[in-house]
Design a protein around this motif. Structure first.
Motif, PDB file in Angstrom:
ATOM      1  N   PHE A 316      28.554  13.328  36.270  1.00  0.00           N
ATOM      2  CA  PHE A 316      28.437  11.941  36.716  1.00  0.00           C
ATOM      3  C   PHE A 316      27.335  11.746  37.766  1.00  0.00           C
ATOM      4  O   PHE A 316      27.449  10.928  38.672  1.00  0.00           O
ATOM      5  N   GLY A 317      26.262  12.511  37.622  1.00  0.00           N
ATOM      6  CA  GLY A 317      25.185  12.451  38.606  1.00  0.00           C
ATOM      7  C   GLY A 317      24.460  11.123  38.656  1.00  0.00           C
ATOM      8  O   GLY A 317      23.963  10.710  39.699  1.00  0.00           O
ATOM      9  N   ALA A 318      24.385  10.420  37.521  1.00  0.00           N
ATOM     10  CA  ALA A 318      23.596   9.175  37.473  1.00  0.00           C
ATOM     11  C   ALA A 318      24.229   8.065  38.283  1.00  0.00           C
ATOM     12  O   ALA A 318      23.528   7.187  38.802  1.00  0.00           O
ATOM     13  N   GLY A 319      25.552   8.058  38.405  1.00  0.00           N
ATOM     14  CA  GLY A 319      26.216   6.988  39.140  1.00  0.00           C
ATOM     15  C   GLY A 319      27.634   6.781  38.669  1.00  0.00           C
ATOM     16  O   GLY A 319      28.050   7.328  37.643  1.00  0.00           O
ATOM     17  N   LEU A 320      28.366   5.972  39.423  1.00  0.00           N
ATOM     18  CA  LEU A 320      29.749   5.648  39.080  1.00  0.00           C
ATOM     19  C   LEU A 320      29.866   4.152  38.848  1.00  0.00           C
ATOM     20  O   LEU A 320      29.459   3.361  39.688  1.00  0.00           O
ATOM     21  N   PRO A 321      30.447   3.750  37.723  1.00  0.00           N
ATOM     22  CA  PRO A 321      30.664   2.316  37.485  1.00  0.00           C
ATOM     23  C   PRO A 321      31.830   1.824  38.325  1.00  0.00           C
ATOM     24  O   PRO A 321      32.552   2.615  38.944  1.00  0.00           O
ATOM     25  N   SER A 356      26.657  -5.293  33.005  1.00  0.00           N
ATOM     26  CA  SER A 356      27.442  -5.404  34.232  1.00  0.00           C
ATOM     27  C   SER A 356      26.771  -4.643  35.375  1.00  0.00           C
ATOM     28  O   SER A 356      26.131  -3.621  35.167  1.00  0.00           O
ATOM     29  N   GLY A 357      26.932  -5.148  36.587  1.00  0.00           N
ATOM     30  CA  GLY A 357      26.372  -4.483  37.756  1.00  0.00           C
ATOM     31  C   GLY A 357      24.971  -4.946  38.088  1.00  0.00           C
ATOM     32  O   GLY A 357      24.114  -5.064  37.221  1.00  0.00           O
ATOM     33  N   GLN A 358      24.748  -5.237  39.369  1.00  0.00           N
ATOM     34  CA  GLN A 358      23.429  -5.674  39.823  1.00  0.00           C
ATOM     35  C   GLN A 358      22.472  -4.496  39.945  1.00  0.00           C
ATOM     36  O   GLN A 358      22.867  -3.334  39.790  1.00  0.00           O
ATOM     37  N   ALA A 359      21.215  -4.799  40.231  1.00  0.00           N
ATOM     38  CA  ALA A 359      20.217  -3.753  40.449  1.00  0.00           C
ATOM     39  C   ALA A 359      20.702  -2.820  41.549  1.00  0.00           C
ATOM     40  O   ALA A 359      21.141  -3.262  42.604  1.00  0.00           O
ATOM     41  N   GLY A 360      20.634  -1.519  41.284  1.00  0.00           N
ATOM     42  CA  GLY A 360      21.077  -0.537  42.263  1.00  0.00           C
ATOM     43  C   GLY A 360      22.545  -0.167  42.144  1.00  0.00           C
ATOM     44  O   GLY A 360      22.986   0.795  42.781  1.00  0.00           O
ATOM     45  N   SER A 361      23.314  -0.896  41.350  1.00  0.00           N
ATOM     46  CA  SER A 361      24.738  -0.591  41.175  1.00  0.00           C
ATOM     47  C   SER A 361      24.902   0.652  40.307  1.00  0.00           C
ATOM     48  O   SER A 361      23.951   1.126  39.676  1.00  0.00           O
ATOM     49  N   GLY A 362      26.141   1.176  40.265  1.00  0.00           N
ATOM     50  CA  GLY A 362      26.391   2.358  39.451  1.00  0.00           C
ATOM     51  C   GLY A 362      26.071   2.133  37.992  1.00  0.00           C
ATOM     52  O   GLY A 362      25.429   2.966  37.343  1.00  0.00           O
ATOM     53  N   GLU A 363      26.487   0.978  37.443  1.00  0.00           N
ATOM     54  CA  GLU A 363      26.226   0.695  36.030  1.00  0.00           C
ATOM     55  C   GLU A 363      24.733   0.630  35.742  1.00  0.00           C
ATOM     56  O   GLU A 363      24.244   1.193  34.758  1.00  0.00           O
ATOM     57  N   SER A 364      23.999  -0.073  36.606  1.00  0.00           N
ATOM     58  CA  SER A 364      22.559  -0.214  36.408  1.00  0.00           C
ATOM     59  C   SER A 364      21.850   1.136  36.508  1.00  0.00           C
ATOM     60  O   SER A 364      20.938   1.429  35.736  1.00  0.00           O
ATOM     61  N   GLU A 365      22.291   1.961  37.461  1.00  0.00           N
ATOM     62  CA  GLU A 365      21.672   3.278  37.632  1.00  0.00           C
ATOM     63  C   GLU A 365      21.947   4.178  36.435  1.00  0.00           C
ATOM     64  O   GLU A 365      21.089   4.980  36.039  1.00  0.00           O
ATOM     65  N   ILE A 366      23.116   4.070  35.833  1.00  0.00           N
ATOM     66  CA  ILE A 366      23.428   4.865  34.642  1.00  0.00           C
ATOM     67  C   ILE A 366      22.523   4.447  33.479  1.00  0.00           C
ATOM     68  O   ILE A 366      21.954   5.287  32.775  1.00  0.00           O
ATOM     69  N   ARG A 367      22.370   3.139  33.306  1.00  0.00           N
ATOM     70  CA  ARG A 367      21.471   2.652  32.236  1.00  0.00           C
ATOM     71  C   ARG A 367      20.033   3.095  32.506  1.00  0.00           C
ATOM     72  O   ARG A 367      19.300   3.480  31.577  1.00  0.00           O
ATOM     73  N   ARG A 368      19.619   3.037  33.772  1.00  0.00           N
ATOM     74  CA  ARG A 368      18.248   3.460  34.110  1.00  0.00           C
ATOM     75  C   ARG A 368      18.040   4.935  33.789  1.00  0.00           C
ATOM     76  O   ARG A 368      17.012   5.318  33.222  1.00  0.00           O
TER      77      ARG A 368
END
Length: 592
Positions: A316-321, A356-368
């Motif tokens: 889960f290194g990319a982020g947590l939703p 879902s999730g704004q820029a910098g959020s866990g969801e956005s970071e996972i997609r990035r």
């Protein structure tokens, strides 16, 4: 086994299930009939070695690991039963049938007993005995010929899966938690088996392929993939692996594997997100339909610990939703199971993980993270009302760490929302289905998205940067009574009440740049936006680049939006005038 023989056996069990009416609710039928089917099949498979196993185990009370191995060798199966009773033989003492069946089950080998225990069959046997239907149900089952000489492991798997499908549809109010409609599985597997992947499979005389489902439910996706791979190449050796949290659902999946002589170790029980049972394994195909919108707050600590302590060395290194939806946790877990030399991943998700999730959020970071690695190959939108317990929009994501050259840096979107056919009879919330022709059409569009079908209105092929943006913070100065900017250390002081944020699209090729290049390109792009889009209206505005955040979202429906101009005013006015005339006539008829 002939198709007619297969259909006859399915119909036979279906008729026996009718005896449960009044004692069990319809949604419980499968939890009674399936374990009895498994028990009878095990009895039939063990018949030839039964006496030898019983004789060898005589006097053994607590079977150790060595003895367990020995008995399996004698039974020539992955399971055995040390009870001297047989499925049919228990019927000779009708007054103690439930007692004998309970003892018979407890004498199964450890793995087999664990499966039957998860079904909680003892309680169901007691209910049937009290209702006076136990003998009738078991005696009917005893008449069903399930000997291996008559029913192969493969045929037994088909019988089990067909009954599972029928019982799942009967219990449609809960089926969606554990059962994915067969046509969705077919579409997913066909999407995974496209292009060079299919070519390699077909051209290899005896390919070995591994398939994994971390949210296996009743095992439908694994069996669907196994069947499709074998269909493409009859010489293929397919090894399936899965993990399931719900005990009874795990038992169903485990039973299906047992029916086909597949090792029980390949279907694990437990929470995939906190207790990964396949930590060192990697797979060729990874597919799942994880639960939508499931809260993971109750078991968040080990997930957060893995994220914080292991980073990208964990899953889960990319982020947590957000804790209200663990879908993207499953996706990260699945991506961690890819082989270095190439795997393909398919997952069914709701619309929320797209945006879902704004820029910098866990969801956005996972997609990035996914786009930066160029793993997202495509997304197919499914029709609504496809699942048993939800009518929401769903999407099939296809990801791979081995894209072909034409697909590098690109993402294909396929709009299949209008591909569903209305069912004659709805099953819970499932009111639509995908016909074989519709599935073939979607797979054809997906496979040809980079070439012959690129201009189809249901197809979009976009550079991955299309889904990224930088969230800039636009500042304006605080002014004194005379309207002059207030300065501090020679710089204007920002007025928080006038602060604004805007999204600026990422420049083309952004994800191909290194970190130092990215920072400079972002600043240049943002300043260009400021000069062209903001300064003409607010000349004193500036960008605080320290507050800039990168964001990624996939606005799928926006890509297929078609503007429909409003009707002409004259047409609307004429319609209103006609309606007024009708109303006046009605009123006149009423004498008003």
């Amino acid at each position: 086994m002939s198709p007619q023989g297969f259909a006859d056996k399915v119909a036979f069990v279906w008729r026996v299930a009718d005896k449960l009416r009044g004692t069990f609710k319809q949604h419980e039928y499968g939890s009674v009939m399936l374990p009895l089917l498994v028990l009878h099949r095990m009895d039939a498979v063990l018949a030839d070695t039964k006496d030898a196993v019983v004789a060898k185990a005589e006097g053994w009370t607590d079977i150790n690991e060595g003895q367990d191995y020995m008995l399996k060798s004698i039974a020539k199966q992955r399971f055995y039963n040390t009870s001297p009773l047989t499925f049919a033989g228990m019927l000779h003492d009708d007054k103690n049938l439930a007692l004998h069946m309970g003892g018979y089950i407890r004498r199964l080998s450890r793995d087999a007993y664990r499966v039957m225990e998860a079904y909680n069959l003892d309680e169901k046997l007691t209910r049937m005995e009290r209702a006076g239907i136990l003998y009738g149900v078991v005696s009917d089952f005893a008449d069903l010929d399930l000997r291996p000489s008559q029913v192969s492991n493969e045929a037994m798997g088909y019988i089990f899966e067909e009954l599972l499908r029928k019982f799942s549809e009967m219990s449609n109010e809960t089926a969606g938690e554990h059962y994915t409609p067969r046509e969705v599985i077919s579409l997913m597997v066909d999407l995974l088996l496209t292009g060079q992947t299919l070519t390699d499979l077909v051209e290899n005389p005896k390919p070995v392929r591994t398939v994994y489902d971390p949210a296996a439910g009743t095992g439908g996706m694994l069996m669907g993939a196994l069947d499709k791979i074998r269909e493409a190449n009859h010489g293929a050796v397919v090894q399936v692996y899965g993990q399931e949290l719900n005990d009874e659902t795990w038992a169903i999946a485990q039973s299906d594997l047992m029916m086909q002589d597949i090792s029980p170790d390949q279907m694990a029980n437990g929470n995939t997100l906190t207790q990964d049972r396949f930590t060192t394994d990697r797979f060729d195909f990874i597919l799942a339909n994880p639960p939508y919108g499931v809260d993971w707050k109750g078991y968040a600590r080990p997930i957060k610990d893995e994220h914080e302590k292991l980073g990208f060395h964990g899953r889960f290194g990319a982020g947590l939703p957000r804790v209200s939806d663990g879908s993207l946790l499953f996706l990260q877990h699945m991506l961690s199971k890819m082989k270095p030399d190439g795997s393909r991943v398919g997952i069914v998700l709701s619309g929320s993980p797209l945006f879902s999730g704004q820029a910098g959020s866990g969801e956005s970071e996972i997609r990035r993270w996914i786009l930066e690695n160029d793993w997202l190959e495509g997304i197919v939108a499914l029709p609504d009302q496809m699942f048993y317990n939800t009518g929401i929009s769903t999407y099939v994501w296809i990801l791979t760490n081995r894209k072909d050259d034409p697909s590098l840096g690109l993402v294909r979107l396929i709009d299949g929302r209008e591909s569903g056919s209305k069912m004659r009879k709805s099953l819970g919330d499932k009111r639509k289905e995908l016909t074989p022709d519709a599935i073939a059409d979607l797979v054809r569009l997906y496979g040809g998205a980079m070439g012959e079908f690129a201009d189809d209105p249901r197809v979009r092929v976009l550079p991955r940067e299309e889904f990224g943006f930088q969230r800039i913070t636009v500042e304006r100065p605080t002014k004194d009574e005379d309207g002059r900017p207030i300065l501090k250390r020679g710089k204007p002081v920002a007025d928080a009440s006038l602060r604004d944020q805007e999204n600026v699209p990422l420049p083309a090729g952004f994800f191909d740049l290194d970190e130092s290049q990215r920072e400079q390109v972002l600043i240049e792009s943002a300043e260009k936006h400021l000069a062209e889009e903001i300064h003409p209206y607010v000349p004193d505005a500036w960008i605080d680049h320290k507050k800039t955040k990168l964001g990624v979202e996939i606005p799928f429906t926006r890509q297929f939006y078609v503007y429909e101009p409003p009707r002409p005013v004259e047409e609307i006015a004429a319609e209103i005038k006609d309606l007024e005339g009708q109303i006046q006539q009605w009123m006149a008829g009423l004498g008003l």
